[in-house]
Design an enzyme around this catalytic site. Structure first.
Site, PDB file in Angstrom:
ATOM      1  N   ASP A   1     -33.234   2.293  -1.396  1.00  0.00           N
ATOM      2  CA  ASP A   1     -32.533   3.305  -0.594  1.00  0.00           C
ATOM      3  C   ASP A   1     -33.455   3.762   0.548  1.00  0.00           C
ATOM      4  OD1 ASP A   1     -31.460   5.726   0.395  1.00  0.00           O
ATOM      5  OD2 ASP A   1     -30.602   6.243  -1.555  1.00  0.00           O
TER       6      ASP A   1
ATOM      7  N   HIS B   1     -28.190   3.037  -0.655  1.00  0.00           N
ATOM      8  CA  HIS B   1     -27.527   4.341  -0.684  1.00  0.00           C
ATOM      9  C   HIS B   1     -25.997   4.223  -0.654  1.00  0.00           C
ATOM     10  CE1 HIS B   1     -28.371   8.667  -0.335  1.00  0.00           C
ATOM     11  NE2 HIS B   1     -27.392   8.788   0.545  1.00  0.00           N
TER      12      HIS B   1
ATOM     13  N   SER C   1     -25.741  11.926  -2.870  1.00  0.00           N
ATOM     14  CA  SER C   1     -26.535  12.312  -1.709  1.00  0.00           C
ATOM     15  C   SER C   1     -26.441  13.823  -1.459  1.00  0.00           C
ATOM     16  CB  SER C   1     -26.092  11.483  -0.497  1.00  0.00           C
ATOM     17  OG  SER C   1     -27.037  11.564   0.544  1.00  0.00           O
TER      18      SER C   1
END
Length: 253
Positions: free
Chosen positions: A197, A231, A120
């Site tokens: 995600d 995620h 991320s």
């Protein structure tokens, strides 16, 4: 600042390659080492794994704890140029210079063999560190990276706060822009992205822009869109072995 270091059995008898992990928003150095399940693979390939924190802590800067996506836990791996952040929030220099010097001086690592990966915000960090320093890292990979922060809400918020309102300065920390001027020493990029995600669907990650830029520059990138994954660290734990194998191929060459 705290950081975590994993030493494989091979480190007892000689110097090993160093693999740096950069975590995402709200994380500390603990998330990756407790949730990703990287140890067995790192042990097999003889890699020292280093996981720093995601921001300075306890700077007592007004507003640093007001939101989860800016300030504490959200350093974005940039060197801030704006007050009151510029004194402490220098995560780019920390990751690329200060921390490696500390690790090289105190742990059995080979300073010539170093790679980087992340998740991320940390995937963004890994990509920009590799792209801004051709030849410094043997390989790079990322899980669900923020690929084009100048165009997404997270990036706009962080960059305006840390780097000011001049958006031309933001591009120096944007992987999609950096790849366009990358001078072309060999870099083989691996990216995994969960198809479910929410941050991908919300337009925070923008991998298509990065892939298009890589394709134009003929920089090899393997992008894997993984069905049924979001995620979370469950996603990372599922594919961590592939990523460590990717880095070992270059670090142990």
């Amino acid at each position: 600042m705290k950081f975590a270091v994993y030493l494989p059995p091979k480190a007892e008898t000689g110097k090993c390659p160093a693999l740096y992990w950069l975590s995402g928003l709200t994380c500390t150095e603990q998330n990756f080492i407790s949730k990703s399940g990287y140890h067995q693979s790192a042990s097999e390939h003889g890699l020292v794994v280093i996981a720093p924190d995601t921001s300075p802590r306890g700077c007592n800067i007004k507003g640093e704890d007001e939101s989860w996506d800016f300030g504490t836990g959200a350093g974005f791996y940039v060197d801030a140029t704006e007050d009151p952040w510029k004194t402490n929030y220098r995560m780019y220099s920390y990751v690329t210079e200060e921390l490696p010097q500390l690790i090289n001086a105190n742990f059995p690592v080979d300073p010539q063999r170093m790679s980087i990966f992340g998740h991320s915000m940390g995937g963004h960090g890994a990509l920009i560190c590799a792209l801004k320093n051709p030849g410094k890292y043997k390989s790079v990979s990322a899980f669900a990276p923020i690929c084009n922060p100048v165009l997404c809400p997270w990036g706009k918020k962080a960059f305006s706060g840390y780097l000011g309102t001049d958006q031309s300065k933001w591009k120096a920390y944007d992987a999609t822009h950096l790849v366009k001027s990358y001078p072309g020493s060999q870099l083989d990029i691996l990216i995994d992205q969960g198809k479910d995600d929410q941050f991908l669907l919300d337009g925070q990650l923008l991998p298509d822009n990065f892939i298009a830029a890589c394709t134009e520059k003929k920089i090899p990138v393997v992008f894997r869109l993984q069905e049924g994954y979001d995620h979370s660290y469950y996603f990372i734990a599922t594919f961590i072995t592939d990523h460590i194998r990717h880095h070992a191929k270059y670090l142990n060459a």
